[in-house]
Each structure stands twice: as C-alpha cells, then as structure tokens.
Scaffold this active site. Sequence first.
Site, PDB file in Angstrom:
ATOM      1  N   GLY A  28       0.859  -1.137  -0.256  1.00 22.75           N
ATOM      2  CA  GLY A  28       0.114   0.090  -0.015  1.00 22.75           C
ATOM      3  C   GLY A  28       0.814   0.990   0.075  1.00 22.75           C
ATOM      4  N   ASP A  72      -1.419  -7.504   7.237  1.00 24.35           N
ATOM      5  CA  ASP A  72      -3.034  -7.479   6.877  1.00 24.35           C
ATOM      6  C   ASP A  72      -3.209  -8.034   5.544  1.00 24.35           C
ATOM      7  OD1 ASP A  72      -1.609  -5.175   5.654  1.00 24.35           O
ATOM      8  OD2 ASP A  72      -3.345  -3.820   5.856  1.00 24.35           O
TER       9      ASP A  72
END
Length: 366
Positions: free
Chosen positions: A74, A153
């Site tokens: 990300g 995650d």
Amino acid sequence: MSQTPVEKHVITEVRGRVGCITLNRPKALNALSLGMIRDITAALIAWRDDTHVLAVVVRGMGREGPFGAFCAGGDIRFFHQAALAGNPELEDFFTEEYALNHLVHTYPKPYIALMDGIVMGGGMGISQGASLRIVTERSKLAMPETGIGLFPDVGGGYFLSRCPGRLGEYLGLTGHVLGGTEAMSMGLADALMDSGRLTGLWETLGQTPFESGEAVERWCRNHEQKVFTRVVWPLAEIDRVFSLPSVGAIVSALAATPGDWAAQTLAMLNKRSPLMLHVVLEQVRRARRMGLADALRLERDMVRHCFQLRPGAASETVEGIRALAVDKDHSPRWNPARVEDVTPEMVAPFFVSPWPAHAHPLRSLS
C-alpha cells in the site's frame, strides 16, 4: 497549450478472451493507492459477469518496462499524511482494499498473478488469493509490516497461518524476504517461471483461442520451469522456536540457540516494533482458526486501532512509516522500546472490534 495526459496507474484491457490488468505506477513500485484499488475492483466485478472473459491475469510494470516489479504494498506515505491530517480516505482505503482481497480469493474465474520482482504487503493481498501464483528468479515476497509498526494485513493472518508448521509466525514476525523457490517451498506460490518468458506469455494470451478458463491456466503452466532446486529450511528449528507461547519466550530461545539462523532471526526481531510483534503473534494464531471473511474483519478492526488507539504522531504505525519512508532515518522510536515491556493490556485492545457486527464495514463478506 496541450495538456499532458494523466498517466493511468491501472491499465485494464481484454486481450482475446483474457482480462488483463497492469499495475502502472513503476516509480512507486506499483504501490496501491485508493484509486488503484477502485480500478482493479471495478474491472474484476465487470469481468466476473462477462461471459466473453474466461480468466484474469495481473502483472506489474517495472521501471524499464513490463515486469520486473509487481507491487510493493500500500501507499504508506499516503497512510502517514492521512493519519496526521485526519483524512477519512484512510478508512476507505483499508475497507476497500480488504474487500478487494476477498474478491480475489473468492473469484469464480481463474485469476493468475505474475509475481515478478517485489511482491510485498498489499501486493501479496492481490496475489495470494490467485488460482495460479507464478513467481520468477527475481521474485521477492514478504509481509514486512512489523518493520513499520503495522501487522501483516490484506489477509496476511489467513494465508500466513496456512503455511506449513510455524512458518506463518516466523514470516509474520520477522518480515523475512522470500525468493521464488522459497515461496514455492512455503506454499506461497504455485509455479516458477523464467522471467524472460513472461513477455512472450503475455503476448500470446490475446492470440490463443482458449475454450475455457482452465485452458488459460494450462497455457500459463506450459511456460513454467519444471525442475528447480528446492530451498532447505530449518523447519524443525522454526517450529520449535515459533510455537512457543509468547514473544518473550521466542526471543529467549533464539538468544540461547547457537548458529547463524538464530542470530540472524533475533537481529531481525530486534528491529521490529515490540508491541506489534506481540500483536502479530496473537493475530496469526487466531487467524489459523478463522475463515477468510472473519480474518479480514479482524484485520479491519486491528488496522483501525493501529491509527486510533494512539492517534496522530503517537501511533506506532505513523512512527514506523516516518522512520522508513518520510524522514528515512531508519531509527523508529518504538513505544514500548523493548519486547519485555509490552503488557497483555497493551495487546488486548487490538482484538476488540470498534463496531457492532451489524455495522462492521466488512459485514457483507461471506
């Protein structure tokens, strides 16, 4: 005066009967923005119901051209800025990213990930759910989030906990970087391909008269390297150490174990966020007993806490990103600074959902 056209960070096209996705942000190693997540999601939903599209293939653009990098994760600089500014798009990012991860894992058509170059964090999230995960001799796979005060995650708890033995705990805590053959031996890749064959494979996808999605997968498999040397891991040692009940016990066992592997592993752990080491150990062990949707809902709870339990610059995650990617001093001021100073009372709140079940942002996942 003509305007320069805005470069698209996600290129989607149907070539023949294959939906093709190219991550096209090479200067950032194809780090995912909210806009990129939305573009990938929109393409997958459109192709899911399009009978002409038999399968989906995703690749990354490198600095020198196609391939060479898949996705470094990300956009952590955005996380840092958004957390300090109170930007609500930070919440949208994680909700939509995890929903995309679920879509990839549950996609009803073959989804083939060409995992050349760096595949980390969010890049693992859009590749580990693929029906065919192809790595090369240039692949570098990792879930290195403890190094920025975060946790693995994007479904990391789910797919790491399903690695053999206690490899999930080892990879989640250390952030160890895997090569292509290592990923094969750990169950995080399905096929190894020489990187020089990727361009030819991509070109033929649009020219081959496929009759089914399975035929697309078989065609990709035709390009794989059948013979390679499997990496020998100290699996007995990993299982012995990383099955221990606490991070403190793991660290003590490594310190008491002779040899390079234990010393290198201890050195890696000593650079990570002590708080998040404890959180990740609990996460991986909980996820081992969970289905994908519940694991993603748990991670959505956890990531909110990463930014909200200690808001703004006090967040362990904001501090970790500052040290790595903003100030680049590589000297995060972890709080607490030592593994032995982390208490159960610090860890427990990460596993309490801030939402009632009926209002959870990922309540619709099944």
